[in-house]
Motif scaffolding. Structure first.
Motif, short mmCIF file in Angstrom:
data_model
loop_
_atom_site.label_atom_id
_atom_site.label_comp_id
_atom_site.label_asym_id
_atom_site.label_seq_id
_atom_site.Cartn_x
_atom_site.Cartn_y
_atom_site.Cartn_z
N MET A 91 -8.36 4.11 -5.54
CA MET A 91 -7.63 3.14 -4.75
C MET A 91 -8.40 1.82 -4.66
N LEU A 92 -9.69 1.87 -4.88
CA LEU A 92 -10.48 0.66 -4.82
C LEU A 92 -10.01 -0.34 -5.88
N LYS A 93 -9.76 0.15 -7.09
CA LYS A 93 -9.27 -0.73 -8.16
C LYS A 93 -7.95 -1.37 -7.75
N LEU A 94 -7.02 -0.59 -7.24
CA LEU A 94 -5.73 -1.12 -6.82
C LEU A 94 -5.92 -2.17 -5.73
N ALA A 95 -6.75 -1.90 -4.75
CA ALA A 95 -6.97 -2.84 -3.66
C ALA A 95 -7.62 -4.13 -4.14
N ILE A 96 -8.61 -4.03 -5.02
CA ILE A 96 -9.26 -5.23 -5.57
C ILE A 96 -8.24 -6.07 -6.31
N LEU A 97 -7.49 -5.45 -7.21
CA LEU A 97 -6.49 -6.19 -7.98
C LEU A 97 -5.42 -6.78 -7.06
N ASP B 72 0.66 10.87 -8.10
CA ASP B 72 1.21 11.74 -7.06
C ASP B 72 0.34 11.70 -5.80
N LEU B 73 -0.97 11.65 -5.97
CA LEU B 73 -1.86 11.59 -4.82
C LEU B 73 -1.67 10.28 -4.04
N ASP B 74 -1.33 9.20 -4.75
CA ASP B 74 -1.05 7.92 -4.08
C ASP B 74 0.18 8.04 -3.18
N ASN C 257 -3.69 7.62 3.34
CA ASN C 257 -4.54 6.44 3.17
C ASN C 257 -4.28 5.75 1.83
N ARG C 258 -4.10 6.54 0.79
CA ARG C 258 -3.78 5.96 -0.52
C ARG C 258 -2.39 5.35 -0.48
N TRP C 259 -1.45 5.99 0.22
CA TRP C 259 -0.09 5.48 0.36
C TRP C 259 -0.10 4.10 1.03
N PHE C 260 -0.91 3.96 2.06
CA PHE C 260 -0.98 2.67 2.75
C PHE C 260 -1.52 1.58 1.82
#
Length: 178
Positions: free
Chosen positions: A1-7, A87-89, A94-97
């Motif tokens: 999720m860090l990659k997604l949040a950074i991007l 699927d985990l996202d 927390n990943r969903w948010f």
């Protein structure tokens, strides 16, 4: 999720590393604080993958500052991740948010946004609990422990609120009869 949040944050605007860290802490810090030992290697990996670039600017003091910018490849990677989250996202709150925090970047793609929300809606429609009797989920009314009952009641209320929001948002994204 860090990659997604950074991007996702860099899609909004270029940021200095310390600004990015503050944004990440605001999004996920209460759950999983991001250390420099995690953040800066992730930035270097994204940079070497061509998803972001670092530009040096003169600093207000003697040291230059590095601003992180999203590349076209980084924007494409972000949008692909948002269109098809793991699927985990979808199942991990927390990943969903984190997905929700950036789903607006699929602007102009209401069908893609709706598809992601429908996956979450389907997940929430499955019977689940924090506690089980064999394979059967245990409801709050069956639990004597007031703390476990509290967990289950809070989760139930949160799920009901989220289901209402999902349905309302899907109605807005997919107007018309169903």
């Amino acid at each position: 999720m860090l990659k997604l949040a950074i991007l996702g944050f860099l899609h909004d605007r270029p940021l200095h590393g310390y600004q990015l860290r503050r944004h990440l802490a605001a999004l996920t810090g209460h759950v999983r604080p991001i250390s420099d030992g995690t953040l800066y290697p992730a930035i270097k990996r994204l940079e070497s993958d061509g998803l972001l670039v670092r530009e040096t600017e003169p600093g207000t003091a003697a040291a230059p500052r590095h601003t992180l910018h999203l590349t076209e490849a980084g924007q494409a990677a972000l949008l692909d991740r948002l269109r098809t989250p793991d699927d985990l996202d979808i199942s991990d709150e927390n990943r969903w948010f984190t997905v929700l925090a950036f789903l607006r970047h699929l602007d102009g793609e209401p069908a893609a946004q709706a598809a992601v929300l429908r996956r979450r809606l389907a997940f929430l429609g499955e019977p689940a609990s924090f506690f089980y009797d064999g394979e059967r989920p245990v409801g709050a009314e069956e639990v004597d422990d007031p703390f476990r009952r509290g967990m289950l009641l809070i989760a139930r209320a949160t799920t009901r609120a989220e289901l209402a929001w999902l349905r309302d948002t899907l109605d807005a994204l997919e107007p018309g009869p169903r």
